[in-house]
Design a protein around this motif. Structure first.
Motif, PDB file in Angstrom:
ATOM      1  N   ALA A  57       0.832  -1.208   0.000  1.00 49.01           N
ATOM      2  CA  ALA A  57       0.000   0.000   0.000  1.00 49.01           C
ATOM      3  C   ALA A  57       0.865   1.256   0.000  1.00 49.01           C
ATOM      4  N   LEU A  58       1.965   1.215   0.758  1.00 47.26           N
ATOM      5  CA  LEU A  58       2.866   2.366   0.816  1.00 47.26           C
ATOM      6  C   LEU A  58       3.499   2.618  -0.556  1.00 47.26           C
ATOM      7  N   ILE A  59       3.958   1.544  -1.212  1.00 45.53           N
ATOM      8  CA  ILE A  59       4.527   1.674  -2.553  1.00 45.53           C
ATOM      9  C   ILE A  59       3.475   2.207  -3.521  1.00 45.53           C
ATOM     10  N   THR A  60       2.256   1.678  -3.432  1.00 49.08           N
ATOM     11  CA  THR A  60       1.174   2.091  -4.327  1.00 49.08           C
ATOM     12  C   THR A  60       0.821   3.561  -4.098  1.00 49.08           C
ATOM     13  N   PHE A  61       0.841   4.001  -2.834  1.00 47.60           N
ATOM     14  CA  PHE A  61       0.527   5.392  -2.531  1.00 47.60           C
ATOM     15  C   PHE A  61       1.566   6.332  -3.143  1.00 47.60           C
ATOM     16  N   PHE A  62       2.837   6.003  -2.971  1.00 51.43           N
ATOM     17  CA  PHE A  62       3.889   6.825  -3.586  1.00 51.43           C
ATOM     18  C   PHE A  62       3.761   6.807  -5.111  1.00 51.43           C
ATOM     19  N   ALA A  63       3.439   5.634  -5.649  1.00 48.10           N
ATOM     20  CA  ALA A  63       3.257   5.519  -7.102  1.00 48.10           C
ATOM     21  C   ALA A  63       2.078   6.375  -7.572  1.00 48.10           C
ATOM     22  N   LEU A  64       1.010   6.416  -6.756  1.00 48.59           N
ATOM     23  CA  LEU A  64      -0.158   7.236  -7.098  1.00 48.59           C
ATOM     24  C   LEU A  64       0.221   8.716  -7.157  1.00 48.59           C
ATOM     25  N   LEU A  65       0.994   9.179  -6.160  1.00 50.44           N
ATOM     26  CA  LEU A  65       1.403  10.590  -6.150  1.00 50.44           C
ATOM     27  C   LEU A  65       2.214  10.931  -7.400  1.00 50.44           C
ATOM     28  N   ILE A  66       3.173  10.076  -7.727  1.00 44.78           N
ATOM     29  CA  ILE A  66       3.989  10.318  -8.923  1.00 44.78           C
ATOM     30  C   ILE A  66       3.142  10.190 -10.181  1.00 44.78           C
ATOM     31  N   GLY A  67       2.223   9.207 -10.198  1.00 47.24           N
ATOM     32  CA  GLY A  67       1.343   9.017 -11.349  1.00 47.24           C
ATOM     33  C   GLY A  67       0.457  10.221 -11.595  1.00 47.24           C
ATOM     34  N   LEU A  68      -0.040  10.829 -10.508  1.00 46.92           N
ATOM     35  CA  LEU A  68      -0.860  12.036 -10.653  1.00 46.92           C
ATOM     36  C   LEU A  68      -0.045  13.197 -11.227  1.00 46.92           C
ATOM     37  N   ILE A  69       1.173  13.343 -10.759  1.00 49.11           N
ATOM     38  CA  ILE A  69       2.049  14.401 -11.286  1.00 49.11           C
ATOM     39  C   ILE A  69       2.299  14.188 -12.778  1.00 49.11           C
ATOM     40  N   LEU A  70       2.616  12.949 -13.148  1.00 48.17           N
ATOM     41  CA  LEU A  70       2.847  12.631 -14.561  1.00 48.17           C
ATOM     42  C   LEU A  70       1.591  12.880 -15.391  1.00 48.17           C
ATOM     43  N   SER A  71       0.426  12.572 -14.830  1.00 46.12           N
ATOM     44  CA  SER A  71      -0.846  12.788 -15.546  1.00 46.12           C
ATOM     45  C   SER A  71      -1.090  14.263 -15.780  1.00 46.12           C
ATOM     46  N   TYR A  72      -0.859  15.073 -14.746  1.00 42.90           N
ATOM     47  CA  TYR A  72      -1.014  16.520 -14.888  1.00 42.90           C
ATOM     48  C   TYR A  72      -0.083  17.068 -15.977  1.00 42.90           C
ATOM     49  N   LEU A  73       1.144  16.567 -15.999  1.00 45.07           N
ATOM     50  CA  LEU A  73       2.114  17.045 -16.988  1.00 45.07           C
ATOM     51  C   LEU A  73       1.727  16.624 -18.408  1.00 45.07           C
ATOM     52  N   ALA A  74       1.147  15.430 -18.538  1.00 47.83           N
ATOM     53  CA  ALA A  74       0.806  14.909 -19.870  1.00 47.83           C
ATOM     54  C   ALA A  74      -0.540  15.416 -20.377  1.00 47.83           C
ATOM     55  N   LEU A  75      -1.391  15.899 -19.473  1.00 49.82           N
ATOM     56  CA  LEU A  75      -2.759  16.270 -19.847  1.00 49.82           C
ATOM     57  C   LEU A  75      -2.839  17.306 -20.980  1.00 49.82           C
ATOM     58  N   PRO A  76      -2.037  18.378 -20.970  1.00 52.45           N
ATOM     59  CA  PRO A  76      -2.124  19.350 -22.079  1.00 52.45           C
ATOM     60  C   PRO A  76      -1.839  18.721 -23.438  1.00 52.45           C
ATOM     61  N   TYR A  77      -0.920  17.762 -23.486  1.00 57.21           N
ATOM     62  CA  TYR A  77      -0.591  17.107 -24.756  1.00 57.21           C
ATOM     63  C   TYR A  77      -1.752  16.234 -25.221  1.00 57.21           C
TER      64      TYR A  77
END
Length: 797
Positions: free
Chosen positions: A341-361
């Motif tokens: 769960a801890l690994i998944t939570f950190f992955a979620l935070l990074i995944g959200l950041i990556l999603s925000y960065l990719a969204l305009p494209y």
């Protein structure tokens, strides 16, 4: 207890940084792609679902029953009136006719404001706004669009034209011809609607734009922008209405035409997804994206399970000590779930950041308005919560059960075997699963890329390169003559032609025909290409019989294509020369003087259709110019100046023909870019897992490698010791992926009438690319292990 679980989990992750990094990065990439796919799929599924009673709203469509059954979203303009007068199944019925690319000007404005509205205008009956929910902010809903020369516009358009000034009572002019007084302001259209027009005019004024279409007897023609919407009464079903609609054909069409003209209902919820009727994206594409998102999450989870079970041996003594000290199996299981769960939570935070960065494209790619909001978007929050829970238990359950099941005595003695730790068999299966998914995506990418290249490189039967299409705002012979003479004098212009459209275009006129003295019309239609005598030369069409049409402003002769000869079942192309054909209900007749070689008049998704080329200046909508690309910029600048001198009251625009043809495959291009990205992501995640597994194997085989080197093993021997296992697994993955990928992509190719077949080279390229990428991943780490000093290897504990 829970706090203690997480505290221990954090310490374990800090102790195994490489393991944690690989898992977090892999899961983050998978989660990021899943988030983007979720918001994209949800966005398209939301189109026009905000209308009240949407389950009772239908669009009427036309079915043409000739050689085959074809469908058209447009209907004859009188149809709506007939449905309203002749039947009682509709609570509301409304006709609307839309025209794109309209010039809007503001009479009396200081700077002579002009606006080119790509979405154009719509002539609508008042009930249109009772059927669809586009709220009126200002104006009287009871009288809106009932007065001639009135107009309603959106807030956005009002601010664009008049700034902060109240738009009610202001006047706009359409195409420099008719003035309209604004009597209402609509709320801005939602982004998730397919009705893009933001200017609505009274139905009564349709006669100013198209007198023929506005008549109550214009039953024999269909304009694609002419729609009829009905709101069915409660209890009335689609089947009941479609059973009654044939009565319209019998009443308003001659007996010989009644069977050929049929009308059906299309659910409003189907409009966005029906590609045959102009929908943007088919649901099968959305489901394909959804499955890709699931595959990427599965690939990331497989990485986790693989690495966790491989690492289980190194944690055996820890588990033994915990069990001796009284830890229960369930406590050990939940301890590992907390780590996951801890690994998944950190992955979620990074995944959200990556999603925000990719969204305009992604928004730019799809011309969409996607948004990610963790504050107000409850659906997204629920999706992410469910995703985290699913990933945590899917990734953590099996490794947790393996670890919790260790026998304490064997664990403390260090005698836990690979079989007890999940075994190589499980990890082999997971690697196969992971790379089968990757290879399916790779094969899909190659097939789509091949078809796109086939579409771009194939000979279309006409010249599309260096062709500039320049719209004509009005068909004024004097101005057209001036425009032509001045443009053809430019040194960078090779030739030019007036025409309705290019040989291949999204806008086409199709009508019935009768050949020579035959008693009946043919059971197929013919595509009319209104064009002057320079059309064949400018577009490089090839005459195979007869000659070109003579210079004329009106219909005197026809040039047809080979497909018409085939459809007429004539013995040769020469047989049609000199024969008369009649079109448009036998209202236009002329003799055939030439036959051109077949050319693609639609996209590769459609068959080549019969074509007739004829002079008719009233049907010219474009001036097509073949330019010298070496002098492109000065030539285009000179053309724009000449056009502005000729039509100073209009707004100039132009487009290259190859760009317009590329629009046929716009969605395919977008899907190709997405699948390329997702395939690359899947491969990268898989390589992360391979790297982690090889690293773990190298650590486990440190002494073995040292012994082998002392006994004379070469670096190649040691590298192959690591690589042979993965080569075997990748080949098994390919054996599973290849038939599945062929089945899926062969189904996709069936949408194309002309296509690049799936050959063996595609599969060889896919497996070759996969093996090369895997070799680089495995090779790097295994070479590092092979280069280790054997003295140090043999001393290691």
């Amino acid at each position: 207890m829970l706090k203690n679980y997480f505290k221990i989990a954090l310490r374990n992750l800090q102790r195994s940084k490489a393991y944690a990094f690989i898992n977090v990065l892999g899961l983050a990439l998978g989660i990021s792609c899943a988030i983007l796919i979720f918001v994209l799929v949800r966005y398209h599924l939301s189109f026009d679902n905000f209308h009240s009673n949407s389950d009772r709203i239908y669009r009427v469509l036309t079915e043409f029953h000739n050689e085959t059954v074809s469908k058209e979203s447009g209907v004859p303009a009188p149809l709506g009136k007939a449905i309203r007068n002749d039947f009682g199944f509709a609570e509301k019925t409304a006709r609307v006719v839309a025209y794109g690319d309209q010039l809007i000007s503001i009479p009396g404005s200081k700077d002579n404001k002009k606006f080119e509205e790509e979405n154009g205008v719509a002539y609508a009956e008042p009930d249109f706004f009772d059927i669809l929910n586009f709220p009126l902010l200002e104006g009287d809903k009871k009288t809106v669009l009932t007065e001639p020369n009135s107009a309603i516009i959106t807030q956005k358009i009002a601010e664009k034209y008049f700034g902060k000034t109240n738009a009610i009572g202001q006047v706009i002019r359409i195409n420099n011809e008719t003035n309209y007084k604004i009597t209402g302001i609509l709320e801005d259209l939602p982004v998730n609607t397919d009705r893009k027009q933001e200017i609505y005019l009274p139905w009564e004024n349709l006669k100013d734009e198209n007198p023929w279409l506005a008549k109550d007897d214009s039953w024999m023609g269909v304009y694609s922008g002419s729609n009829c919407f009905v709101l069915l009464k409660k209890g009335i079903t689609q089947a009941m209405v479609e059973k009654a609609l044939p009565a319209i054909s019998k009443k308003y069409y001659p007996p010989k035409d009644a069977a050929g003209w049929q009308f059906k209902l299309q659910p409003f919820s189907d409009i966005h997804f029906n590609a045959e009727l102009g929908g943007y994206i088919e649901k099968k594409n959305l489901w394909a994206l959804s499955f890709i998102g699931i595959f990427l999450i599965v690939t990331a989870c497989v990485n986790f399970v693989n690495l966790a079970t491989a690492q289980a041996l190194s944690r055996s003594k820890e588990i033994g000590v915990r069990k001796v000290l009284g830890s229960l199996k369930s406590q050990l299981f939940w301890q590992f779930i907390c780590e996951t769960a801890l690994i998944t939570f950190f992955a979620l935070l990074i995944g959200l950041i990556l999603s925000y960065l990719a969204l305009p494209y992604v928004n730019e790619l799809f011309k969409a308005h996607l948004a990610i909001s963790l504050i107000s978007d409850l659906t997204l929050i629920l999706f992410l919560t469910g995703l985290v829970i699913t990933v945590t238990f899917f990734s953590g359950s099996y490794p947790g059960l393996i670890l919790a099941g260790f026998q304490p005595i064997l664990a403390l003695k260090g005698k836990i075997s690979q079989k007890s730790a999940g075994g190589f068999t499980l990890r082999r299966g997971l690697v196969v699963t992971q790379f089968a998914i990757s290879q399916i995506l790779i094969i899909g990418t190659i097939v789509i890329a091949n078809q796109m290249r086939f579409s771009q490189k194939s000979d279309l039967g006409f010249n599309k390169d260096a062709m500039v299409m320049i719209p004509l705002p009005v068909t004024d012979l004097s101005k057209m003559s001036t425009l032509k003479s001045r443009i053809t004098e430019l040194p960078g212009v090779k030739s030019g032609t007036f025409c309705f459209a290019a040989p291949a275009a999204s806008s086409n006129n199709t009508t019935g025909l009768r050949y020579a003295a035959r008693a009946e019309d043919e059971q197929f239609g013919i595509n009319m290409k209104s064009a002057d005598d320079q059309y064949i030369k400018t577009f490089g069409l090839k005459l195979v019989a007869g000659r070109n049409i003579m210079p004329s402003d009106t219909l005197r002769e026809f040039v047809v294509n080979e497909m018409l000869v085939k459809k007429l079942k004539l013995q040769s192309v020469d047989e049609i020369i000199g024969k008369q054909i009649s079109i448009n209900g036998n209202t236009q007749k002329a003799r055939v003087v030439g036959v051109v070689k077949d050319f693609y008049n639609y996209s590769f998704r459609s068959n080549i259709e019969p074509v007739c080329i004829m002079a008719n200046y009233k049907g010219y909508r474009n001036y097509a110019v073949n330019i010298n690309m070496a002098n492109m910029k000065p030539t285009l600048t000179a053309i724009e100046k000449i056009w502005n001198d000729t039509y100073p009251e209009y707004v100039f625009k132009s487009a290259f023909l190859d760009d317009k043809i590329a629009e046929f495959y716009e969605l395919d291009r977008i899907m190709l870019q997405l699948i390329q990205f997702f395939a690359g992501t899947a491969i990268f995640i898989g390589c992360l897992g391979l790297y982690g597994l090889v690293s773990f194997m190298a650590a486990q085989k440190t002494k073995e490698i040292g012994v082998r080197k002392v006994l004379g093993a070469s670096i190649g021997n040691i590298v192959w010791m690591f690589g042979k296992e993965f080569v075997r697994l990748l080949l098994i993955a390919f054996a599973i992926a290849a038939p599945l990928a062929w089945w899926v992509m062969n189904g996709w190719l069936q949408d194309f009438k002309y296509r690049e077949e799936i050959g063996a080279g595609i599969f060889l390229l896919a497996i070759g690319a996969t093996l090369l990428i895997a070799a680089l991943t495995v090779g790097y780490r295994s070479i590092s292990a092979a280069l280790m000093d054997p003295v140090k290897s043999l001393k290691s504990e």
